[in-house]
Design a protein around this motif. Structure first.
Motif, mmCIF file in Angstrom:
data_model
loop_
_atom_site.group_PDB
_atom_site.id
_atom_site.type_symbol
_atom_site.label_atom_id
_atom_site.label_comp_id
_atom_site.label_asym_id
_atom_site.label_seq_id
_atom_site.Cartn_x
_atom_site.Cartn_y
_atom_site.Cartn_z
ATOM 1 N N LEU A 70 37.663 39.516 37.193
ATOM 2 C CA LEU A 70 37.227 40.218 35.991
ATOM 3 C C LEU A 70 35.839 40.783 36.245
ATOM 4 O O LEU A 70 34.959 40.077 36.757
ATOM 5 C CB LEU A 70 37.201 39.266 34.801
ATOM 6 N N THR A 71 35.637 42.055 35.899
ATOM 7 C CA THR A 71 34.330 42.694 36.044
ATOM 8 C C THR A 71 33.854 43.116 34.660
ATOM 9 O O THR A 71 34.651 43.592 33.837
ATOM 10 C CB THR A 71 34.400 43.925 36.969
ATOM 11 N N PRO A 72 32.559 42.923 34.386
ATOM 12 C CA PRO A 72 32.052 43.274 33.055
ATOM 13 C C PRO A 72 32.023 44.786 32.853
ATOM 14 O O PRO A 72 31.744 45.545 33.783
ATOM 15 C CB PRO A 72 30.639 42.686 33.050
ATOM 16 N N LYS A 73 32.302 45.207 31.643
ATOM 17 C CA LYS A 73 32.227 46.626 31.303
ATOM 18 C C LYS A 73 30.777 47.065 31.099
ATOM 19 O O LYS A 73 30.430 48.210 31.353
ATOM 20 C CB LYS A 73 33.055 46.920 30.051
ATOM 21 N N ALA A 74 29.933 46.147 30.653
ATOM 22 C CA ALA A 74 28.525 46.464 30.412
ATOM 23 C C ALA A 74 27.782 46.659 31.728
ATOM 24 O O ALA A 74 27.934 45.862 32.656
ATOM 25 C CB ALA A 74 27.867 45.350 29.602
ATOM 26 N N LYS A 75 26.998 47.701 31.808
ATOM 27 C CA LYS A 75 26.247 47.993 33.039
ATOM 28 C C LYS A 75 25.084 47.020 33.246
ATOM 29 O O LYS A 75 24.632 46.816 34.349
ATOM 30 C CB LYS A 75 25.749 49.425 33.009
ATOM 31 N N ASP A 76 24.599 46.396 32.170
ATOM 32 C CA ASP A 76 23.461 45.483 32.277
ATOM 33 C C ASP A 76 23.895 44.009 32.273
ATOM 34 O O ASP A 76 23.100 43.136 31.960
ATOM 35 C CB ASP A 76 22.472 45.737 31.145
ATOM 36 N N VAL A 88 26.289 39.298 35.644
ATOM 37 C CA VAL A 88 27.145 39.041 36.817
ATOM 38 C C VAL A 88 27.899 40.312 37.184
ATOM 39 O O VAL A 88 28.114 41.194 36.349
ATOM 40 C CB VAL A 88 28.159 37.894 36.563
ATOM 41 N N ASN A 89 28.304 40.409 38.440
ATOM 42 C CA ASN A 89 29.105 41.545 38.906
ATOM 43 C C ASN A 89 30.583 41.310 38.679
ATOM 44 O O ASN A 89 31.321 42.232 38.385
ATOM 45 C CB ASN A 89 28.868 41.799 40.404
#
Length: 152
Positions: free
Chosen positions: A139-145, A148-149
């Protein structure tokens, strides 16, 4: 520094054969109201080298939002959430820190297991892959800030 977290969780989870690869994750998150088990957690730098020592411990949760997350090594620590507050006990310091769960959980990796809403709002999922006897979903976060990657 952003980190990639690798989290291996073992416990009593229902096993069902699914027609779509992500159905396993979606079914677990939608149908499992409580669970407990053991975990290993490792964070990595961008170059793939471990950022910290391997962390081990146990967990239990009851949805929505209640959990106990206990690190047994390398440093003992316990986090307990009652749904509104998180109590973090640091055994070495003999100190408890209290934080609001509202600001701490929603976009963190913990929201995937303990959150009250779908992970799809804040996370993108890859198709599962089989490796070393495990089914891995990243799972990768949608938020750029985000802090975690990715979480696998």
């Amino acid at each position: 520094m952003k980190k990639t977290a690798l989290l291996t969780i073992t416990g009593l989870f229902p096993f069902v054969v699914f027609s779509q690869p992500l159905d396993l994750l979606n079914n677990f998150l939608n149908e499992t109201k409580q669970a407990s088990g053991a975990f290993e957690q490792q964070t990595f730098q961008k170059d793939g080298k471990p950022a910290e020592e391997l962390q081990r411990g146990t967990f239990s949760f009851s949805r929505p939002g209640k959990f106990v997350w206990t690190y047994t090594s390398p440093y003992p620590q316990k986090m307990v959430c009652d749904g509104s507050r998180i109590y973090i006990w640091d055994e070495d310091l003999n100190q408890v820190t209290v934080r609001s769960a509202k600001g701490a959980i929603p976009k963190s990796p913990a929201s995937i297991l303990f959150g009250t809403q779908s992970y799809k709002k804040d996370w993108n999922a890859t198709q599962p892959k089989q490796e070393d006897g495990y089914t891995w979903i990243t799972l990768t976060p949608k938020a750029k800030d985000a802090s975690v990657n990715s979480v696998s």
